[in-house]
Structures are given as C-alpha cells and as structure tokens.
Design an enzyme around this catalytic site. Structure first.
Site, PDB file in Angstrom:
ATOM      1  N   LYS A 194      -5.509   0.900  -3.738  1.00 32.22           N
ATOM      2  CA  LYS A 194      -4.047   0.854  -3.648  1.00 32.22           C
ATOM      3  C   LYS A 194      -3.642  -0.485  -3.018  1.00 32.22           C
ATOM      4  CE  LYS A 194      -4.037   5.343  -4.700  1.00 32.22           C
ATOM      5  NZ  LYS A 194      -3.647   5.840  -6.034  1.00 32.22           N
ATOM      6  N   SER A 216      -2.941   4.663 -11.452  1.00 29.58           N
ATOM      7  CA  SER A 216      -2.066   4.574 -10.281  1.00 29.58           C
ATOM      8  C   SER A 216      -1.673   3.146  -9.925  1.00 29.58           C
ATOM      9  CB  SER A 216      -2.730   5.233  -9.067  1.00 29.58           C
ATOM     10  OG  SER A 216      -3.842   4.484  -8.627  1.00 29.58           O
TER      11      SER A 216
END
EC number: 3.4.21.89
Length: 369
Positions: free
Chosen positions: A143, A52
């Site tokens: 993230k 990701s």
C-alpha cells in the site's frame, strides 16, 4: 641468528581433487546461502495479487522490494525453508518452525518511511490470536503510506488530510463513480481501453464503475453518458467494518478521523475513547496484558492511567480507494510489520492478454512512484 623460510610445496601435500558431485554440492550450497542473505538483507521479489493499488501498480506486476531503505528486519522465526511462502496454502503446511522466536530487531536503514512511499508490510489483521502466526509469517501486503508516527489523519469525502492539510493524491489514483447513461448499451471495448472496472449495474441506465482519474473526462465526452458522479459515503454514517469498529466513532471508508498515529515515546491518557482507538496496539502489537475492571484499566496486572508507546505506527492505503482493504479497515501498521520499500517493476504479466500482448513491455524495469 638467521631465519630461514621454506615456502616450497612439499611433495605429497597437495589437496585431493574434489569430485564433480562435491563441486556441484558446494556450488548449490554457496548459491543458497548467498540468495538467502540477499533476500533477507538487501531485496526480494514480490508479485501484485490484487487490484488495490491500480492504476499505480497492476495485478500481475512483479516488483523488487528494497529492505535496506528502511533497514533489514531480522527474522522472528529464523528456522524456515528458504524461498518458500510461510504457508503452503493448498495443504496448510507451515514452512517455518516457531519453536524459536526472536524479538523484533532492525538494522539501520538509508531513510525513514515517508508519506507517499509504496511499502510492503505484513498484514496487521493477522496479529489476532486466531491466526497464530509470527509477524514475519503473516501475509504480505503493499500500500501507499499516508501518515507517519505522530501525524493527525482525517479523511473528508475521500480526501486524506494530514495535520489539517490536504495530502497529495497519487498520480494514478482511482475511485468509484455512479455512471448514468441514456439506455444505449455500452461498448465493452471502451471499458478495456479506458481501464474501467464495472462493479455493478442496477438497471439499463445505472452503473457503478471504478474509473482511473485520467479516464473520467474521456468517459464523460461520450454522447450516451448523461452523468458521472463520484460515489462518496456521507459523513456520520457508521460502518462496522471500518476501524475502530465501534459506534462511538461513526466513521466509514470515505469519512474518518481525526486520528493521531502512535509514535514511539508518545504518552496517552487511558480512557474509554483511547482504549477503543489504541487497545489493539497496546495489547496485540506491543504484547501487553490488558483488562478493564469497571473504570480501572489494568496493564500487566497494574492499574494504569497512561500508556507510552514502544513502536512507531503508520497509516497505509491503496490507490484504488474503493477496492482496497487497508488501514481504514484494520487500523495502523506497526513498524515491526514493515518489510521494505517497493522500488522497481521488473516484469508485468497480463493474465487476460493474448499470446502476443501477455507481457506489458512498457512496465518492465519501470521505477515505482
């Protein structure tokens, strides 16, 4: 009056010598306590399990995560087996005891979370009662912070805007493209050299690929490539998997908002729209009992027209925009879920590499940005 002090060692008062076993036990105990304090208050190691954040971070990267940057978070479940994950997944065994639960408390840190920081945090989706996990036992995610408390976030055709201004894109960001060829077979070696991931191939000529920014122009230069076009989901197309999962807001992963990030002390009016956007925060993250009786909104048994947030909230997204489950799908991240700031890659292992190139030597002790 004269005072006399006798500091001479009295015969027969020497401490008994520790056995080798006792010395080893003391050493192990000291090491365990020291390691627990360091891991809990200063920094911990973290492995990248998915793609990701590629190409900023790679699957197989091992990171040091600083807990002092944002302030060490005290444990919610203080009784736990040190150095183990909260659950041994294979056997579904908890390594913590939730008989004692402490309220959220964080020591002072060196700074606040800033836009652009790469942050490790617990997965907000696991606040759902079905998971039945305390905050610090939830899955760790990593993230990049896109918006901080009070910001107005909008995503237009994959570009993030904060308070009306385009946010800088990560240097190593990547997304998916529709690639059309002349029918000539693609050399698999090209995909490896350009770090391209083929998501699907609909026919001999059409591919959908995740391509790093720096590789797009190179791919376009090949003679058998007819076009390379970004894949963008059009505005106004409702995606039920995207936050806030309600048709009133026809949002999707490429077009979303505007959405105001809750801030500690911020007061909102309670109505149909704000309840769709903020009920999860009010009910699950800030532990209130919420009920809707006709047009009346009840919080903890009392009718309420407004609500004042108790915590700060953040918007986190992966740099690999079309291969990341992030805030676009489960909403904002509460401050009590934040673990720390990713600082340095101390090791990187390529599981697909051969014996000689298994270790990515160029990524060892590489600062994270």
């Amino acid at each position: 009056m004269q005072w006399k002090f006798n500091f001479k060692k009295q015969p027969g008062t020497s401490k008994p010598k520790k056995s080798k076993t006792r010395e080893w036990l003391d050493a192990v105990m000291f090491a365990a306590v020291a390691a627990t304090l360091i891991r809990g208050l200063l920094f911990s190691a973290y492995a990248i399990p998915s793609g990701s954040m590629e190409s900023s971070l790679l699957t197989g990267d091992y990171l040091f995560v600083s807990k002092i940057n944002y302030g060490p978070r005290m444990p919610f479940t203080p009784v736990a087996v040190p150095f183990l994950e909260s659950t041994i997944t294979q056997y579904n065994i908890k390594t913590y005891w939730d008989g004692i639960k402490l309220p959220y408390f964080r020591l002072p840190g060196l700074s606040e979370i800033k836009k652009g920081d790469i942050v490790v945090f617990n997965k907000p989706e696991e606040a759902d009662p079905s998971y039945n996990r305390p905050v610090d036992a939830r899955t760790n995610l990593i993230k990049r912070c896109q918006a901080t408390p009070g910001d107005v976030l909008t995503i237009v055709n994959t570009q993030v805007y904060i308070n009306g201004k385009a946010a800088p894109n990560a240097e190593k960001a990547q997304t998916s493209y529709q690639v059309v060829t002349d029918g000539m077979a693609m050399n698999e070696l090209i995909f490896k050299q350009l770090h391209i991931e083929v998501l699907r191939q609909s026919d001999m000529n059409n591919y959908e690929m995740i391509i790093p920014n720096e590789s797009v122009s190179v791919l376009k230069s090949y003679s058998n490539i007819k076009s390379v076009t970004p894949v963008v989901e059009a505005a106004g197309i409702y995606d039920a998997s995207v936050f806030p999962h309600n048709e009133k807001f026809k949002w999707n992963m490429d077009n979303l908002g505007p959405l105001t990030l809750p801030k500690r002390g911020m007061t909102i009016a309670l109505n149909d729209s704000t309840m769709i956007l903020y009920r999860r925060a009010i009910e699950l993250y800030e532990n209130n009992k919420v009920a809707v009786n006709g047009k009346d909104i009840m919080i903890n048994g009392k009718k309420a027209d407004t609500y004042t947030f108790k915590m700060n909230y953040y918007w986190m997204m992966g740099d690999n925009r079309h291969n990341s489950l992030d805030s676009r799908f489960w909403g904002y991240v509460p401050e009590d879920h934040v673990v720390g700031k990713a600082m340095i890659t101390w090791m990187s292992i390529d599981s697909a590499g051969t014996f000689l190139d298994k270790v990515r030597w160029n990524r060892i002790l590489k600062p994270i940005k």
